[in-house]
Design an enzyme around this catalytic site. Structure first.
Site, PDB file in Angstrom:
ATOM      1  N   CYS A  55       0.826  -1.213   0.000  1.00 18.28           N
ATOM      2  CA  CYS A  55       0.000   0.000   0.000  1.00 18.28           C
ATOM      3  C   CYS A  55       0.857   1.259   0.000  1.00 18.28           C
ATOM      4  O   CYS A  55       0.527   2.246  -0.650  1.00 18.28           O
ATOM      5  CB  CYS A  55      -0.928   0.020   1.219  1.00 18.28           C
ATOM      6  SG  CYS A  55      -2.084  -1.343   1.242  1.00 18.28           S
ATOM      7  N   ARG A 132      -7.835  -3.999  -3.472  1.00 22.95           N
ATOM      8  CA  ARG A 132      -7.291  -2.844  -4.201  1.00 22.95           C
ATOM      9  C   ARG A 132      -8.200  -2.563  -5.394  1.00 22.95           C
ATOM     10  O   ARG A 132      -8.045  -3.162  -6.460  1.00 22.95           O
ATOM     11  CB  ARG A 132      -5.866  -3.149  -4.689  1.00 22.95           C
ATOM     12  CG  ARG A 132      -4.924  -3.521  -3.565  1.00 22.95           C
ATOM     13  CD  ARG A 132      -3.519  -3.822  -4.048  1.00 22.95           C
ATOM     14  NE  ARG A 132      -2.785  -4.492  -2.986  1.00 22.95           N
ATOM     15  CZ  ARG A 132      -2.236  -3.868  -1.940  1.00 22.95           C
ATOM     16  NH1 ARG A 132      -2.300  -2.546  -1.849  1.00 22.95           N
ATOM     17  NH2 ARG A 132      -1.615  -4.529  -1.000  1.00 22.95           N
TER      18      ARG A 132
HETATM   19  C1  BEZ Z   1       0.408  -4.572   1.834  1.00 20.34           C
HETATM   20  O1  BEZ Z   1       1.579  -4.903   1.809  1.00 20.34           O
HETATM   21  O2  BEZ Z   1       0.033  -3.471   1.429  1.00 20.34           O
HETATM   22  C2  BEZ Z   1      -0.614  -5.516   2.358  1.00 20.34           C
HETATM   23  C3  BEZ Z   1      -0.394  -6.867   2.167  1.00 20.34           C
HETATM   24  C4  BEZ Z   1      -1.334  -7.757   2.656  1.00 20.34           C
HETATM   25  C5  BEZ Z   1      -2.454  -7.313   3.326  1.00 20.34           C
HETATM   26  C6  BEZ Z   1      -2.673  -5.963   3.479  1.00 20.34           C
HETATM   27  C7  BEZ Z   1      -1.748  -5.057   2.992  1.00 20.34           C
END
Ligand code: BEZ
Length: 220
Positions: A55, A132
Site C-alpha cells: 500500500c 485494491r
Molecule cells: C500490503 O503490503 O500493502 C498488504 C499486504 C497484505 C495485506 C494488506 C496489505
C-alpha cells in the site's frame, strides 16, 4: 481450500452506473460524494491498510504522479478501513521517510460503509480489509471503468493513467482504443452500421482500412 460463504452485504456497482453517493470523513475534511470535485474526473481507489508495504508503494505512486492526474482534470480520492488518525500518522510517516506527501483526500471508512457500497470488501480475500479497487468516474459521476486487484499484487500506475487517457480520448473523438493503445497511437473509428455507411467506408481513403469493420485513423 474451502471458501467462506459471502455474508457481507456488498453492492457491486457496474460500469455505466451512477456512482453511489455517500458522506465520508477524509484527511482533507468531510465530503459528500455527489458534490465532490464537480466538473472533474475522479479516480477513487481503495487500499487494504495503512502502514503496510504494498500500500505504501501504491500510495506513493499516486502521490508522485499526481501532476499527471491534474493535467487530465482528475481528482484522486483514496480509501481504506482505517481511522483518519491512522491515515494522518501514515501520511506523516511516509513524508518523513521518503519526502513523498499524499496530497489528496483519503477516506477513513472505519464503518466500512463506502467499501460495502462499492464492492471493495471481498470476504474470500479479506473480511476486514478492502481489496485494491480503482473506480474511474466521469464528471457526470458515471462509473466508466473498474479494476479490482487482490491484497498481494500492487497496481500499475502506467495502466491507470493509460486507461484514464483512453477513456477521455474516446469521449472527445468518439473513437475506440485498440489493444495496448497509448497516447499518439492511431485509434479505431466506429464501424459502419448500415450498407450506406459500409459503402462510404469502402470509398473513404482518409482512414487506414484493415477491413470495412476495422479501420483506424491518426488523431494528430
Ligand atoms: C500490503 O503490503 O500493502 C498488504 C499486504 C497484505 C495485506 C494488506 C496489505
Amino acid at each position: 481450500m474451502e471458501l467462506k460463504e459471502n455474508t457481507i452485504v456488498n453492492s457491486m456497482p457496474r460500469i455505466g452506473d451512477l456512482a453511489p453517493d455517500f458522506d465520508a470523513v477524509t484527511t482533507q475534511g468531510k465530503i459528500k460524494f455527489s458534490d465532490f470535485a464537480s466538473d472533474k474526473w475522479i479516480v477513487m481507489f481503495s487500499h487494504p491498510a495503512d502502514f503496510t508495504p504494498v500500500c505504501t508503494t501504491e500510495m506513493s505512486g499516486f502521490a508522485t504522479r499526481k501532476a499527471e492526474f491534474d493535467a487530465l482534470n482528475t481528482q484522486l480520492l483514496g480509501l481504506s478501513i482505517d481511522s483518519v488518525h491512522a491515515h494522518l500518522g501514515w501520511v506523516q510517516n511516509v513524508r518523513e521517510n521518503t519526502g513523498v506527501y499524499f496530497d489528496f483526500p483519503i477516506i477513513a471508512d472505519i464503518d466500512m460503509k463506502v467499501s460495502k457500497l462499492y464492492g471493495m470488501l471481498q470476504p474470500n480475500e479479506s473480511e476486514t480489509a478492502a481489496v485494491r479497487a480503482v473506480f474511474f468516474i466521469d464528471p457526470s459521476k458515471k462509473i466508466r471503468l473498474i479494476m479490482y486487484y487482490p491484497l498481494n499484487v500492487g497496481r500499475n500506475m502506467n495502466e491507470i493513467l493509460r486507461a484514464l487517457e483512453a477513456l477521455q480520448t474516446s469521449d472527445e473523438y468518439k473513437v475506440a482504443m485498440p489493444l495496448d493503445w497509448k497516447k499518439g497511437d492511431s485509434v479505431i473509428v466506429p464501424p459502419p452500421k448500415t450498407l450506406d455507411e459500409l459503402n462510404a467506408r469502402l470509398a473513404d481513403n482518409s482512414v487506414e482500412k484493415i477491413d470495412w469493420y476495422l479501420a483506424k485513423k491518426n488523431l494528430n
